[in-house]
Design a protein around this motif. Structure first.
Motif, mmCIF file in Angstrom:
data_model
loop_
_atom_site.group_PDB
_atom_site.id
_atom_site.type_symbol
_atom_site.label_atom_id
_atom_site.label_comp_id
_atom_site.label_asym_id
_atom_site.label_seq_id
_atom_site.Cartn_x
_atom_site.Cartn_y
_atom_site.Cartn_z
ATOM 1 N N HIS A 20 13.649 11.563 3.430
ATOM 2 C CA HIS A 20 12.409 10.895 2.009
ATOM 3 C C HIS A 20 12.156 11.775 1.618
ATOM 4 C CE1 HIS A 20 11.703 7.346 4.883
ATOM 5 N NE2 HIS A 20 12.212 6.974 3.877
ATOM 6 N N LEU A 21 12.216 13.639 1.838
ATOM 7 C CA LEU A 21 12.176 14.008 0.866
ATOM 8 C C LEU A 21 13.289 14.163 -0.472
ATOM 9 C CD1 LEU A 21 11.540 16.651 -0.325
ATOM 10 C CD2 LEU A 21 12.500 18.312 1.325
ATOM 11 N N ALA A 22 14.770 13.864 0.854
ATOM 12 C CA ALA A 22 15.683 13.486 -0.395
ATOM 13 C C ALA A 22 15.864 12.783 -0.902
ATOM 14 C CB ALA A 22 17.142 13.921 1.253
ATOM 15 N N ILE A 23 15.358 11.948 -0.604
ATOM 16 C CA ILE A 23 15.340 10.140 -1.536
ATOM 17 C C ILE A 23 14.519 10.448 -2.707
ATOM 18 C CG2 ILE A 23 14.408 7.805 -1.231
ATOM 19 C CD1 ILE A 23 15.176 7.589 1.714
ATOM 20 N N GLY A 24 13.083 11.008 -2.589
ATOM 21 C CA GLY A 24 11.915 11.540 -3.360
ATOM 22 C C GLY A 24 13.073 12.210 -4.421
ATOM 23 N N ILE A 25 13.930 13.712 -4.314
ATOM 24 C CA ILE A 25 14.539 13.907 -5.002
ATOM 25 C C ILE A 25 14.999 12.820 -6.237
ATOM 26 C CG2 ILE A 25 16.428 15.764 -5.460
ATOM 27 C CD1 ILE A 25 15.516 16.829 -2.755
ATOM 28 N N VAL A 26 15.754 12.066 -5.350
ATOM 29 C CA VAL A 26 16.624 10.443 -6.515
ATOM 30 C C VAL A 26 15.981 10.078 -7.210
ATOM 31 C CG1 VAL A 26 18.041 9.766 -6.863
ATOM 32 C CG2 VAL A 26 18.644 11.296 -4.679
ATOM 33 N N GLU A 27 14.877 9.694 -6.854
ATOM 34 C CA GLU A 27 13.935 8.509 -6.983
ATOM 35 C C GLU A 27 13.349 9.939 -8.468
ATOM 36 O OE1 GLU A 27 10.081 5.995 -7.529
ATOM 37 O OE2 GLU A 27 11.813 5.859 -5.319
ATOM 38 N N GLY A 28 12.847 11.189 -8.293
ATOM 39 C CA GLY A 28 12.034 12.005 -9.239
ATOM 40 C C GLY A 28 13.332 12.525 -10.625
ATOM 41 N N THR A 83 8.210 12.757 16.923
ATOM 42 C CA THR A 83 9.725 12.928 16.800
ATOM 43 C C THR A 83 10.167 12.130 15.479
ATOM 44 O OG1 THR A 83 10.604 12.809 19.249
ATOM 45 C CG2 THR A 83 12.674 11.664 17.466
ATOM 46 N N PHE A 84 9.868 11.217 15.421
ATOM 47 C CA PHE A 84 9.765 10.121 14.195
ATOM 48 C C PHE A 84 8.913 10.790 12.902
ATOM 49 C CE2 PHE A 84 7.652 5.509 12.293
ATOM 50 C CZ PHE A 84 9.250 5.333 12.023
ATOM 51 N N VAL A 85 8.078 11.136 13.038
ATOM 52 C CA VAL A 85 7.508 12.320 11.663
ATOM 53 C C VAL A 85 8.970 13.569 11.168
ATOM 54 C CG1 VAL A 85 6.416 14.095 12.754
ATOM 55 C CG2 VAL A 85 5.321 12.919 10.112
ATOM 56 N N GLY A 106 4.584 11.210 -3.638
ATOM 57 C CA GLY A 106 3.956 9.986 -3.081
ATOM 58 C C GLY A 106 5.112 9.414 -2.509
ATOM 59 N N LEU A 107 6.421 9.145 -1.980
ATOM 60 C CA LEU A 107 7.052 9.086 -1.402
ATOM 61 C C LEU A 107 7.353 10.055 0.019
ATOM 62 C CD1 LEU A 107 9.281 6.706 -0.968
ATOM 63 C CD2 LEU A 107 11.283 8.537 -1.403
ATOM 64 N N GLN A 108 6.102 10.783 0.100
ATOM 65 C CA GLN A 108 6.293 12.137 1.477
ATOM 66 C C GLN A 108 4.909 11.775 1.948
ATOM 67 O OE1 GLN A 108 7.687 14.727 3.270
ATOM 68 N NE2 GLN A 108 9.441 13.244 2.398
ATOM 69 N N LEU A 109 3.869 11.617 1.159
ATOM 70 C CA LEU A 109 2.945 10.293 1.469
ATOM 71 C C LEU A 109 3.438 9.039 2.096
ATOM 72 C CD1 LEU A 109 0.640 11.210 -1.419
ATOM 73 C CD2 LEU A 109 0.444 11.968 1.298
ATOM 74 N N PHE A 118 0.476 -0.873 -0.157
ATOM 75 C CA PHE A 118 0.287 -0.079 0.061
ATOM 76 C C PHE A 118 1.108 1.598 -0.235
ATOM 77 C CE2 PHE A 118 -2.268 3.174 1.804
ATOM 78 C CZ PHE A 118 -3.690 3.180 1.217
ATOM 79 N N ASN A 119 1.885 1.261 0.842
ATOM 80 C CA ASN A 119 2.929 2.662 1.086
ATOM 81 C C ASN A 119 3.565 2.380 -0.197
ATOM 82 O OD1 ASN A 119 1.902 2.497 3.731
ATOM 83 N ND2 ASN A 119 3.772 1.782 4.338
ATOM 84 N N MET A 120 4.547 1.671 -1.020
ATOM 85 C CA MET A 120 4.770 2.102 -2.396
ATOM 86 C C MET A 120 4.147 1.796 -3.512
ATOM 87 S SD MET A 120 7.927 -0.277 -0.582
ATOM 88 C CE MET A 120 8.837 0.416 -1.848
ATOM 89 N N GLY A 121 2.889 1.218 -3.404
ATOM 90 C CA GLY A 121 2.273 1.455 -4.451
ATOM 91 C C GLY A 121 0.716 1.626 -5.067
ATOM 92 N N PHE A 122 -0.160 2.541 -3.734
ATOM 93 C CA PHE A 122 -1.374 3.062 -3.539
ATOM 94 C C PHE A 122 -1.009 4.739 -4.565
ATOM 95 C CE2 PHE A 122 -4.483 5.668 -1.599
ATOM 96 C CZ PHE A 122 -5.720 4.861 -2.690
ATOM 97 N N TYR A 123 -0.332 5.162 -3.729
ATOM 98 C CA TYR A 123 -0.298 6.140 -3.184
ATOM 99 C C TYR A 123 0.309 6.764 -4.487
ATOM 100 C CZ TYR A 123 -0.902 6.681 1.371
ATOM 101 O OH TYR A 123 -1.452 6.298 2.654
#
Length: 343
Positions: free
Chosen positions: A184-192, A175-177, A151-154, A112-117
């Motif tokens: 995951h913002l940084a990871i999302g940039i690379v994914e983009g 703390t966790f969020v 998508g990665l942020q969601l 769900f987390n990696m496919g639905f959004y």
């Protein structure tokens, strides 16, 4: 961002399994409108490519963390949202069962987390809206970047919510969020960036594939053998060679857990968690993408570890190809039977 079983409660895990199965059933129903004999092998090779790509963790500078591609957006762009979701499910099932990457109880969460959004939110509501202005290098870049990041942020936020609902007090929400979202913002940039590069190549050489996917249409008489061959070659190189150079740093989820709780992994509770762990131990013949003997030898050499990684990349890619293509084939047969009964 593969969640382990220790991160969730049976109630959350069971609920997300039900939601994911329902989404898969919906996708199977909807994909019958656009699947044909050519989309079946494309689902297989794209699944193998994303499997191999997910093995390559890249370092996030100045953090001590790493990230890897999700691939859901790329699958949606090339296959359409329904085939994309089913292909992502195939990837994560193979990873969990045979490579112990992500838990069995958490499998519904991970799909769900990696496919639905990516397939059902950012692809239709963001990426396709940007593409309405016309396909160009600029629009593809902007669409891929914005969609991948959101998508990665969601997905990352869902991980936090799922742990919160599971009562994981070791991972306090605030703390966790505050750690999960920026990393995951940084990871999302690379994914983009990677998504834009791949989509740009495919559109420049096989534009009909992307256009048909956007319209939920079958590929028809489009000649895609060269595309399939190109993806296979890149997949073999990625899983067989480039995976050697994956970063050893913890990924974004593990890093966030370490900074929050002081541990990269939480202790597995008794009950269903331990039952599923034992099942996974038996089914995973290449845990963590390496030979089991590699885990037992403290002074393992780099070439030996790389051989396990290579075998994992090639076998895992092949297994994913088979499962994703088989899923497409079964749906295609259901479509033909439905038409025959209607006639």
């Amino acid at each position: 961002m593969h969640m382990a079983d220790a991160l969730i409660s049976p109630a959350v895990g069971g609920t997300m399994w039900a939601v994911t199965v329902g989404t898969a059933a919906y996708s199977i129903k909807k994909i019958q409108d656009d699947i044909d004999e050519k989309k079946i092998p494309l689902m297989g090779v794209m699944g193998a490519f994303v499997f191999a790509a997910q093995m390559i963790n890249f370092t996030i500078p100045a953090t001590g963390s790493s990230g890897h591609l999700g691939g859901g957006l790329l699958l949606a762009i090339l296959l359409g949202p329904y085939a994309g979701f089913l292909t992502m499910a195939s990837i994560l099932i193979i990873q969990a069962l045979f490579f112990a990457d992500g838990g069995l109880l958490a499998l519904g969460c991970n799909i769900f987390n990696m496919g639905f959004y990516t397939c059902f939110i950012v692809y239709p509501l963001i990426y396709k809206r940007i593409m309405r202005k016309g396909y160009s290098a600029t629009h593809i870049f902007i669409g891929a970047m914005v969609s991948a990041i959101i998508g990665l942020q969601l997905g990352a936020f869902s991980v936090v919510i799922e742990t919160l609902l599971s009562g994981k007090t070791e991972l306090p929400f605030t703390t966790f969020v505050m750690l999960m979202q920026p990393i995951h913002l940084a990871i999302g940039i690379v994914e983009g960036l990677v998504t834009a590069a791949v989509v740009g190549f495919v559109y420049n050489n096989f534009p009909e594939v992307i256009e048909k996917a956007a319209l939920n249409q079958a590929l028809g008489d489009i000649f895609i053998k060269k595309l399939l061959l190109a993806i296979v070659v890149v997949t073999v190189l990625t899983g067989g060679v480039l995976s050697w150079f994956a970063s050893a740093y913890p990924d974004g989820l593990e890093w966030s857990m370490l900074k929050t709780s002081g541990k990269e992994e939480l202790e597995i509770p008794n009950g269903i968690h331990q039952v599923l762990e034992k099942i996974q131990e038996k089914s995973a013949f290449l845990p963590d993408y390496s030979f089991k003997t590699d885990k037992e030898e403290s002074e393992e050499t780099w070439p030996a570890v790389s051989s396990g990684t290579t075998v994992s990349g090639l076998i895992g890619g092949l297994m994913t190809l088979i499962l994703a293509a088989t899923t497409g084939f079964v749906v295609y047969k259901l479509k033909k039977r439905k038409k025959a009964n209607a006639a």
